[in-house]
Write a protein that holds these residues in place. Structure first.
Motif, PDB file in Angstrom:
ATOM      1  N   CYS A 187      -0.748  -3.831  -4.709  1.00  0.00           N
ATOM      2  CA  CYS A 187      -0.976  -2.382  -5.367  1.00  0.00           C
ATOM      3  C   CYS A 187       0.452  -1.878  -4.793  1.00  0.00           C
ATOM      4  O   CYS A 187       0.880  -1.915  -3.601  1.00  0.00           O
ATOM      5  N   VAL A 188       1.109  -1.017  -5.500  1.00  0.00           N
ATOM      6  CA  VAL A 188       2.026  -0.389  -5.206  1.00  0.00           C
ATOM      7  C   VAL A 188       1.580   1.488  -5.043  1.00  0.00           C
ATOM      8  O   VAL A 188       1.222   1.799  -6.005  1.00  0.00           O
ATOM      9  N   LEU A 189       2.146   2.050  -3.869  1.00  0.00           N
ATOM     10  CA  LEU A 189       1.823   3.163  -3.638  1.00  0.00           C
ATOM     11  C   LEU A 189       3.246   4.106  -3.769  1.00  0.00           C
ATOM     12  O   LEU A 189       4.489   3.960  -3.172  1.00  0.00           O
ATOM     13  N   GLY A 190       3.403   4.753  -4.837  1.00  0.00           N
ATOM     14  CA  GLY A 190       4.519   5.531  -4.965  1.00  0.00           C
ATOM     15  C   GLY A 190       5.274   5.165  -6.388  1.00  0.00           C
ATOM     16  O   GLY A 190       5.212   4.100  -6.762  1.00  0.00           O
ATOM     17  N   ILE A 191       5.720   6.463  -7.154  1.00  0.00           N
ATOM     18  CA  ILE A 191       6.359   6.105  -8.276  1.00  0.00           C
ATOM     19  C   ILE A 191       7.634   6.512  -8.338  1.00  0.00           C
ATOM     20  O   ILE A 191       8.171   7.226  -9.584  1.00  0.00           O
ATOM     21  N   LEU A 228      -8.518   6.714  -0.912  1.00  0.00           N
ATOM     22  CA  LEU A 228      -9.882   6.459  -0.574  1.00  0.00           C
ATOM     23  C   LEU A 228     -10.223   5.453  -1.796  1.00  0.00           C
ATOM     24  O   LEU A 228     -11.326   4.856  -1.800  1.00  0.00           O
ATOM     25  N   ASP A 229      -9.648   5.699  -3.051  1.00  0.00           N
ATOM     26  CA  ASP A 229     -10.155   4.857  -4.312  1.00  0.00           C
ATOM     27  C   ASP A 229      -9.058   3.659  -4.348  1.00  0.00           C
ATOM     28  O   ASP A 229      -9.272   3.044  -5.449  1.00  0.00           O
ATOM     29  N   LEU A 230      -8.257   3.192  -3.279  1.00  0.00           N
ATOM     30  CA  LEU A 230      -7.351   2.143  -3.580  1.00  0.00           C
ATOM     31  C   LEU A 230      -8.301   0.869  -3.667  1.00  0.00           C
ATOM     32  O   LEU A 230      -9.274   0.480  -2.840  1.00  0.00           O
ATOM     33  N   LYS A 231      -7.805   0.057  -4.745  1.00  0.00           N
ATOM     34  CA  LYS A 231      -8.711  -1.362  -4.911  1.00  0.00           C
ATOM     35  C   LYS A 231      -8.107  -2.285  -3.700  1.00  0.00           C
ATOM     36  O   LYS A 231      -7.056  -2.287  -3.004  1.00  0.00           O
ATOM     37  N   LYS A 232      -8.994  -3.633  -3.716  1.00  0.00           N
ATOM     38  CA  LYS A 232      -8.797  -4.533  -2.848  1.00  0.00           C
ATOM     39  C   LYS A 232      -7.562  -5.178  -3.373  1.00  0.00           C
ATOM     40  O   LYS A 232      -7.396  -5.459  -4.576  1.00  0.00           O
ATOM     41  N   ALA A 233      -6.415  -5.450  -2.363  1.00  0.00           N
ATOM     42  CA  ALA A 233      -5.255  -6.424  -2.651  1.00  0.00           C
ATOM     43  C   ALA A 233      -4.927  -7.123  -1.430  1.00  0.00           C
ATOM     44  O   ALA A 233      -5.565  -6.766  -0.480  1.00  0.00           O
ATOM     45  N   ASP A 234      -4.052  -8.108  -1.768  1.00  0.00           N
ATOM     46  CA  ASP A 234      -3.492  -8.835  -0.849  1.00  0.00           C
ATOM     47  C   ASP A 234      -2.203  -8.162  -0.016  1.00  0.00           C
ATOM     48  O   ASP A 234      -2.022  -8.354   1.263  1.00  0.00           O
ATOM     49  N   LEU A 235      -1.577  -7.362  -0.800  1.00  0.00           N
ATOM     50  CA  LEU A 235      -0.479  -6.707  -0.421  1.00  0.00           C
ATOM     51  C   LEU A 235      -0.473  -5.241  -0.801  1.00  0.00           C
ATOM     52  O   LEU A 235      -0.546  -5.018  -2.240  1.00  0.00           O
ATOM     53  N   TYR A 236      -0.261  -4.401   0.187  1.00  0.00           N
ATOM     54  CA  TYR A 236      -0.022  -2.872  -0.569  1.00  0.00           C
ATOM     55  C   TYR A 236       1.555  -2.418  -0.128  1.00  0.00           C
ATOM     56  O   TYR A 236       1.825  -2.441   1.104  1.00  0.00           O
ATOM     57  N   ILE A 237       2.202  -1.874  -1.121  1.00  0.00           N
ATOM     58  CA  ILE A 237       3.654  -1.787  -0.704  1.00  0.00           C
ATOM     59  C   ILE A 237       3.700  -0.117  -0.908  1.00  0.00           C
ATOM     60  O   ILE A 237       3.473   0.480  -2.075  1.00  0.00           O
ATOM     61  N   GLY A 282      -6.000  -5.710   3.464  1.00  0.00           N
ATOM     62  CA  GLY A 282      -4.795  -6.601   2.924  1.00  0.00           C
ATOM     63  C   GLY A 282      -3.533  -6.137   4.027  1.00  0.00           C
ATOM     64  O   GLY A 282      -3.720  -5.203   4.970  1.00  0.00           O
ATOM     65  N   LEU A 283      -2.379  -6.750   3.750  1.00  0.00           N
ATOM     66  CA  LEU A 283      -1.248  -6.381   4.382  1.00  0.00           C
ATOM     67  C   LEU A 283      -0.538  -4.894   3.836  1.00  0.00           C
ATOM     68  O   LEU A 283      -0.285  -4.897   2.494  1.00  0.00           O
ATOM     69  N   ASN A 336      -2.929  -4.141   9.618  1.00  0.00           N
ATOM     70  CA  ASN A 336      -1.945  -5.227   9.320  1.00  0.00           C
ATOM     71  C   ASN A 336      -0.725  -4.473   8.722  1.00  0.00           C
ATOM     72  O   ASN A 336      -0.625  -3.822   7.531  1.00  0.00           O
ATOM     73  N   ARG A 337       0.454  -4.691   9.160  1.00  0.00           N
ATOM     74  CA  ARG A 337       1.422  -3.885   8.749  1.00  0.00           C
ATOM     75  C   ARG A 337       2.899  -4.229   8.920  1.00  0.00           C
ATOM     76  O   ARG A 337       2.903  -5.236   9.732  1.00  0.00           O
ATOM     77  N   GLY A 338       3.818  -3.880   7.963  1.00  0.00           N
ATOM     78  CA  GLY A 338       5.198  -4.395   8.281  1.00  0.00           C
ATOM     79  C   GLY A 338       6.051  -3.821   7.123  1.00  0.00           C
ATOM     80  O   GLY A 338       5.745  -2.533   6.818  1.00  0.00           O
ATOM     81  N   VAL A 339       7.298  -4.397   6.824  1.00  0.00           N
ATOM     82  CA  VAL A 339       8.269  -3.586   6.137  1.00  0.00           C
ATOM     83  C   VAL A 339       8.896  -4.437   5.190  1.00  0.00           C
ATOM     84  O   VAL A 339       9.142  -5.776   5.518  1.00  0.00           O
ATOM     85  N   LEU A 340       9.190  -4.007   3.951  1.00  0.00           N
ATOM     86  CA  LEU A 340       9.884  -4.805   2.805  1.00  0.00           C
ATOM     87  C   LEU A 340      10.914  -3.820   2.368  1.00  0.00           C
ATOM     88  O   LEU A 340      10.780  -3.086   1.641  1.00  0.00           O
ATOM     89  N   TYR A 341      12.086  -4.013   3.166  1.00  0.00           N
ATOM     90  CA  TYR A 341      13.099  -3.095   2.790  1.00  0.00           C
ATOM     91  C   TYR A 341      14.285  -3.676   2.097  1.00  0.00           C
ATOM     92  O   TYR A 341      14.930  -4.766   2.354  1.00  0.00           O
TER      93      TYR A 341
END
Length: 250
Positions: free
Chosen positions: A5-9, A53-62, A80-81, A98-103
């Protein structure tokens, strides 16, 4: 298949969305954006939402949103992460379990297509058990993946500002000089290309040329006489920086 899931366009988000859409082993579950602006482009093709609140289940949220927005999102209910794409924000600013960075240290514009294959991706996760998930995703879209902690990532971001943002502004000054004097800026394109190609085979110090490194004060004074205001200050400080680096007398 990895669910993402990608947050932001924005600039980074749009390129990540396109990369996910076109990858055979990535399932782009949903796109989130705070406003409806831009989301209409994806409606009917992908699931979109304006509500956390409506975000769907995912392995990774960016989270590809502005730095100031990252700490304001309550993502603690996500299983998810959750990672952000900022070069300066610590992962601790994310309200997630569960959190991290993808830069990605790269300059993005929506109008220019770009392939992630050669873009370095700098990864960091709070827990070692989450790193493999993030690394798995990164390896799907890029051939250049690095594990980089917060302190080094912030230094890398600072270096990137000098390498990209500041060098682009200097080229802007060159463009303005050409335009003001009715010269075609394209005349300088081979020089600009050669300058950046050299950084791939030698250090910037070795590649440095010009009146400052030669100690050519006569030419420097001629240049100074043609400049004023901020452009003059930029010329002087860069000349000083070059001469200090190379031990040339001012």
């Amino acid at each position: 298949m990895m669910n993402v899931c990608v947050l932001g366009i924005g600039k980074v988000g749009v390129h990540l969305i396109n990369e996910c859409i076109n990858h055979p082993t990535i399932n782009l579950v949903q796109i989130y954006n705070r406003s409806n602006k831009g989301l209409e482009l994806y409606k009917g093709m992908l699931s979109t939402t304006q509500s956390i609140l409506d975000l769907k289940k995912a392995d990774l949220y960016i989270v590809a949103l502005p730095d100031s927005v990252i700490p304001t999102l309550n993502l603690t209910k996500l299983q998810g992460l959750v990672v952000h794409t900022s070069g300066t924000v610590p992962f601790s600013d994310l309200q997630a379990t569960n959190r991290g960075v993808l830069y990605p240290p790269q300059s993005f514009t929506k109008e220019k297509k770009i392939s992630f294959k050669q873009i370095p991706l700098c990864l960091e996760t709070e827990f070692k058990t989450d790193y493999s998930t993030l690394e798995n995703f990164a390896n799907k879209i890029s051939n250049v993946v690095h594990q980089v902690n917060q302190q080094k990532r912030q230094k890398l971001h600072l270096a990137a500002v000098f390498a990209n943002n500041f060098s682009n502004r200097v080229m802007g000054i060159a463009y303005d000089i050409c335009k003001k004097n009715e010269l075609d800026f394209k005349i300088l394109q081979p020089l600009i290309q050669e300058t950046f190609l050299k950084t791939q085979i030698m250090t910037p110090k070795t590649a440095q040329t010009g009146p400052a490194v030669r100690g050519d004060q006569k030419t420097i004074e001629k240049h100074i006489g043609q400049l004023k205001n901020t452009d003059l200050e930029v010329y002087k400080i860069l000349t000083k920086s070059i001469q200090e680096k190379h031990g040339t007398e001012l």
